[in-house]
Every structure is written in structure tokens, then in C-alpha cells.
Design a protein around this motif. Structure first.
Motif, short mmCIF file in Angstrom:
data_model
loop_
_atom_site.label_atom_id
_atom_site.label_comp_id
_atom_site.label_asym_id
_atom_site.label_seq_id
_atom_site.Cartn_x
_atom_site.Cartn_y
_atom_site.Cartn_z
N MET A 90 35.05 39.82 8.85
CA MET A 90 34.24 40.54 9.84
C MET A 90 32.75 40.48 9.52
O MET A 90 31.90 40.55 10.41
CB MET A 90 34.67 42.01 9.91
CG MET A 90 36.09 42.23 10.43
SD MET A 90 36.39 41.63 12.11
CE MET A 90 37.31 40.11 11.76
N GLY A 91 32.39 40.40 8.23
CA GLY A 91 30.98 40.38 7.85
C GLY A 91 30.29 41.72 7.95
O GLY A 91 29.06 41.78 8.02
N THR A 92 31.08 42.83 7.98
CA THR A 92 30.54 44.17 8.09
C THR A 92 31.24 45.08 7.08
O THR A 92 32.18 44.66 6.40
CB THR A 92 30.75 44.75 9.50
OG1 THR A 92 32.16 44.76 9.79
CG2 THR A 92 30.03 43.93 10.56
N PRO A 141 35.12 43.62 19.35
CA PRO A 141 36.32 42.78 19.46
C PRO A 141 36.16 41.75 20.57
O PRO A 141 35.58 42.03 21.63
CB PRO A 141 37.43 43.78 19.79
CG PRO A 141 36.91 45.10 19.32
CD PRO A 141 35.42 45.05 19.52
N GLU A 142 36.70 40.57 20.33
CA GLU A 142 36.73 39.57 21.38
C GLU A 142 37.64 40.03 22.51
O GLU A 142 37.38 39.76 23.69
CB GLU A 142 37.19 38.23 20.81
CG GLU A 142 36.19 37.67 19.82
CD GLU A 142 36.76 36.52 19.00
OE1 GLU A 142 37.70 35.84 19.46
OE2 GLU A 142 36.26 36.29 17.88
N THR A 158 38.74 35.92 16.55
CA THR A 158 39.01 34.53 16.17
C THR A 158 38.01 34.13 15.11
O THR A 158 36.82 34.41 15.24
CB THR A 158 38.88 33.58 17.37
OG1 THR A 158 39.75 34.02 18.42
CG2 THR A 158 39.24 32.16 16.98
N ARG A 159 38.53 33.52 14.05
CA ARG A 159 37.66 32.95 13.02
C ARG A 159 38.16 31.53 12.75
O ARG A 159 39.30 31.34 12.34
CB ARG A 159 37.69 33.78 11.74
CG ARG A 159 37.11 35.19 11.89
CD ARG A 159 35.61 35.15 12.14
NE ARG A 159 35.02 36.49 12.20
CZ ARG A 159 34.87 37.20 13.31
NH1 ARG A 159 35.30 36.69 14.47
NH2 ARG A 159 34.29 38.39 13.28
N PHE A 191 44.32 40.07 14.25
CA PHE A 191 44.58 41.30 15.01
C PHE A 191 44.55 42.48 14.05
O PHE A 191 45.30 42.50 13.07
CB PHE A 191 45.92 41.24 15.73
CG PHE A 191 46.19 42.44 16.61
CD1 PHE A 191 45.38 42.72 17.69
CD2 PHE A 191 47.26 43.29 16.35
CE1 PHE A 191 45.61 43.82 18.50
CE2 PHE A 191 47.52 44.38 17.16
CZ PHE A 191 46.69 44.65 18.24
N TYR A 192 43.68 43.44 14.32
CA TYR A 192 43.67 44.70 13.57
C TYR A 192 44.43 45.75 14.37
O TYR A 192 44.14 45.96 15.56
CB TYR A 192 42.24 45.19 13.30
CG TYR A 192 42.27 46.58 12.68
CD1 TYR A 192 42.62 46.74 11.35
CD2 TYR A 192 42.01 47.71 13.45
CE1 TYR A 192 42.71 48.00 10.78
CE2 TYR A 192 42.10 48.97 12.88
CZ TYR A 192 42.45 49.11 11.55
OH TYR A 192 42.56 50.37 11.01
N PHE A 193 45.38 46.43 13.72
CA PHE A 193 46.21 47.45 14.37
C PHE A 193 46.17 48.72 13.53
O PHE A 193 46.56 48.71 12.37
CB PHE A 193 47.64 46.93 14.51
CG PHE A 193 48.56 47.80 15.32
CD1 PHE A 193 48.11 48.47 16.45
CD2 PHE A 193 49.89 47.94 14.95
CE1 PHE A 193 48.96 49.27 17.20
CE2 PHE A 193 50.75 48.72 15.69
CZ PHE A 193 50.29 49.40 16.82
#
Length: 250
Positions: free
Chosen positions: A124-126, A175-176, A197-198, A204-206
Motif C-alpha cells: 500500500m505504501g502507507t 481502493p480501486e 492491483t499491484r 483484497f482486504y477484508f
């Protein structure tokens, strides 16, 4: 079996090779958690996902190479990740291997407190920080993208009787595709189903899945995870070619 998704694209629903990674600490050190998941969260997920026909293996923190050797990852179409207490114990080498596989097309599903995992923050880079409150009250999850394959068979919403609260601001990139949002009795809302997407890989984060509650026995939670396995493990298109190249003839 060919599946047609909401944007008109289709993909083959193949038998996915799934690795379920769990740090497996709470269940061995906390009697309350052990009572809910006596064989570990990873084992509960294997049992709950069996009807979907995946080829599943489990991996835990204390295994050699933290259960995530290059060989294991090469044999994995989708990696499911649950962690909480030991994010800082994941080695740089493991994070590098997972990131490389995601960029090559391996799907990644990050559950609940895995939002603070090194691999999710890397991708995510965060900071991936958020608000939280462990009060065990109700959670209502609303489907906000009914055309998305991850929501198949869920309905407009479902509820969990007891869960930990997560609240905004959730420090992740937009989110995309936002698939689910949660509402809690304290008035909070949260982006609970986020797709990214990377490289060639889908993520997918749930949100649901606090270790003290039987969330991973809930049929709707398991259905979302199963749908997500099919989705993030589906074909990812054509691999790009990099480096020096010759000009094409006009």
C-alpha cells in the motif's frame, strides 16, 4: 467453468491453490481465543472453505522460513494472511518473496488485523492505521458494489453479532474498487472490502475477524473469502515485457 463478471470480462473458475498463513500465537497463549479456535484460525478457515474445493495448505510463523519459502509461494495461487501480535517478526526476505509473487500475479487476501502486516503496508505504501475499539458489539456489512464477483450470494448486507470496531480514517490508498462498508453501533463506518492491483496481482482486504469472536465460522464471511479467492486468483492478463526493444516496422 467460465465466470462472467460485472464489467463484462470473464475468467475461468479453476481449482485454486491456497496457502492460509496465520501467526498462530493468540490461540496458544490466550485461553479465551483457544476456546473459539482450538486448532487455530488457519484450521478453522480450512474447514470452512473445504466445500469450495480449493487445494489448501497452511503456514504459520514458527515454521522454517515462516512457512513461506520460495517453493511454497511458487505453488500458491492465493495467499490468505492473518496476523496481529508479530508483524515485526516477519523477515525482510519473506516480505520480499511475497511482494515479488504478488507482482507476478499471485492473489493476496489480507484479513482483519493483517492491515498492519509488513506485506500489506509495503504494497500500500502507507501506514494502514485506523481507529479501533474492542467492545464486541454488532457489525453490519453493506454491499456497495453488487456487480462485483466477491459479493456473489451475499445479499444487500449481513450482520455479525459480535466484532471489534474499526473506524475511519483508514490510512490506505483509495481502493480501486470498494466492495463492502461496515457500520457499527457507535456510529462509525469503515471501508471493509477493498480491492487493489499491484503489478499482475490482485489484492483484497477484508475487515472482519477478531480472534476472540467466532467470525470465521460465519457462512457469509466464508462466502466472501471464497469468492475473493476465485477473484484474486483468476487470470491476470498478459505479462509485460521490459527492457531494450527493437522498433516495429510501420
Amino acid at each position: 467453468m467460465r465466470m462472467v463478471i460485472g464489467n463484462g470480462y470473464s475468467f475461468e473458475r479453476k481449482t485454486q491453490r491456497v496457502t492460509i498463513w496465520n501467526e498462530y500465537i493468540h490461540e496458544r497463549t490466550n485461553p479465551q481465543v483457544a476456546a473459539v479456535y482450538p486448532q487455530g484460525i488457519h484450521s478453522a478457515l480450512v474447514q470452512g472453505l473445504q466445500p469450495y474445493g480449493f487445494l489448501m495448505r497452511t503456514a504459520v510463523l514458527d515454521q522454517p522460513e515462516q512457512g513461506l519459502s520460495q517453493e511454497v509461494l511458487e505453488e500458491t495461487d492465493v495467499l490468505i494472511w492473518w496476523g496481529h501480535l508479530a508483524h515485526d517478526r516477519i523477515t525482510d526476505e519473506a516480505v520480499d518473496r511475497i511482494q515479488a509473487r504478488v507482482l507476478q500475479g499471485m492473489g493476496l487476501i489480507v484479513l482483519h488485523s493483517g492491515h498492519r502486516s509488513r506485506i500489506f503496508r509495503r504494497l500500500m505504501g502507507t501506514t494502514c492505521d485506523l481507529k479501533w475499539r474492542e467492545d464486541g458489539r454488532r457489525e453490519r456489512l453493506w454491499v456497495v458494489d453488487p456487480s462485483h464477483p466477491i459479493t456473489e450470494g451475499i445479499g444487500e448486507y449481513f450482520e455479525l453479532e459480535h466484532e471489534e470496531m474499526y473506524g475511519e480514517f483508514f490510512d490506505v490508498p483509495p481502493p480501486e474498487k470498494l466492495v463492502l462498508i461496515s457500520w457499527f453501533p457507535g456510529g462509525e463506518v469503515f471501508r471493509s472490502g477493498c480491492e487493489y492491483t499491484r503489478g499482475l496481482g490482485k489484492i483484497f482486504y477484508f475487515r472482519p475477524g477478531h480472534e476472540s469472536f467466532p467470525t470465521y465460522y460465519n457462512k457469509n464471511v466464508l462466502r466472501v473469502i471464497a469468492n475473493a479467492v476465485h477473484y484474486v486468483g483468476s487470470a491476470h492478463g498478459t505479462a509485460p515485457v521490459y527492457g531494450e526493444t527493437k522498433a516495429l516496422e510501420p
